[in-house]
Scaffold this motif. Structure first.
Motif: not given
Length: 334
Positions: A36-37, A45-51, A61-65, A76-80
């Motif tokens: 989330i970013a 955030a997109a880089y982390g999700a893609a890796l 998954q990449l998501m907006s706030a 799903s486990t959130p990564v802010l």
């Protein structure tokens, strides 16, 4: 100012940093993660999700706030990802994580004691906070330093969570090569765009792999915040199904196509057909693995810098409209 060797050295230093992040098991044991970013932090955030998706196979998954906060049942486990964790959106996401009693959460930030971190700690959580020192204040067309820092942290988090044998190391010699190649290639891309008559008023359409790809998103996000263009990003193959018809009717588009090993034939076919009607510029990436993101980012930043010079504000940020730029207080996510 385009990217410099100081930027490259800073990125190399952060990528080789051996600091161990506590509780990386939160991500390593997650069945699925949601990253989330807001703003430029979306790039990291997109880089982390893609890796995670590409090398581990777990959904990332990449998501907006706003999107995350309006899906309270998502488990799903959130990564802010937030540079300072101070913006109301980051704090709102942190509160949403607490409200849904997530068993674990990750915060990637430069401010481990910021409001978002404090909100997570105040809940019934033991958040994994991944942080590093802030880069030198960056006054360029966008805050490139923050993108580099957060992206390096995202890579380090995923690498530690799943292991270098899974994620793959980033070779420093290769990073130097892609840095040099991007410096030259970006000049050609900028020239190709600026050579189009009235290019400032054309619709810029960026085509690549996936709708929220870590390769296309930097171009859209950086070009928009740098005041160059509000670009549309789309999947290259999907675009040929019919999404191209409006562009054909309006005849007012410039296409920027992201090519990398494996998509050369598709890009060749697209370019050979569309170039008969539209300006088509190709950003050709040669690297593979986790380094590809950085090569693409180097291309993007250098191209953006060159185009800001064409627009007359020379590598700086465009003037802000005081009426619409008062973005704080536009609405709570709660």
């Amino acid at each position: 100012m385009p990217l410099t060797l100081n930027d490259l050295e800073m990125i190399q230093e952060r990528l080789r940093d051996s600091t161990e992040f506590p509780a990386t098991y939160v991500l390593g044991t997650a069945f699925a993660s949601v990253w989330i970013a807001s703003g430029l932090a979306k790039i990291s955030a997109a880089y982390g999700a893609a890796l995670v998706e590409q090398y581990v196979g777990s959904p990332g998954q990449l998501m907006s706030a706003m999107d995350y906060c309006n899906k309270p049942l998502l488990r799903s486990t959130p990564v802010l990802v937030s540079l300072k964790g101070q913006h109301e959106d980051a704090v709102g996401v942190a509160q949403s994580i607490v409200n849904r009693s997530s068993p674990g959460a990750v915060l990637i930030t430069g401010e481990p004691e910021g409001p978002a971190a404090q909100t997570l700690r105040a809940g019934c959580l033991t958040p994994c906070i991944v942080s590093a020192s802030f880069p030198v204040r960056d006054r360029r067309f966008v805050n490139c330093g923050s993108i580099f820092m957060l992206s390096a942290l995202a890579y380090q988090l995923v690498r530690q969570a799943f292991g270098s044998d899974v994620i793959g190391a980033i070779d420093e010699c290769n990073l130097i090569q892609v840095y040099s190649r991007a410096a030259e290639g970006a000049h050609a891309i900028a020239q190709g765009i600026a050579a189009v008559e009235d290019w400032q008023h054309k619709q810029l359409i960026i085509l690549g792999q996936g709708l929220g790809s870590e390769l296309t998103l930097p171009w859209q996000s950086i070009f928009a915040e740098a005041g160059i263009a509000t670009a549309t990003i789309l999947d290259l193959k999907d675009y040929t199904h019919g999404d191209h018809l409006a562009a054909v009717r309006a005849n007012n588009a410039i296409f920027l196509v992201i090519q990398h090993p494996g998509t050369e034939e598709m890009v060749r076919i697209f370019t050979s057909r569309f170039i008969t009607r539209f300006p088509v510029v190709v950003a050709s990436l040669a690297s593979s693995g986790p380094s590809r993101f950085w090569e693409n980012l180097f291309y993007c930043c250098n191209t953006a810098d060159a185009l800001t010079h064409r627009l007359g504000y020379g590598g700086q940020r465009p003037p802000k409209d005081l009426t619409v730029h008062g973005w704080r207080g536009w609405g709570s996510l709660g």
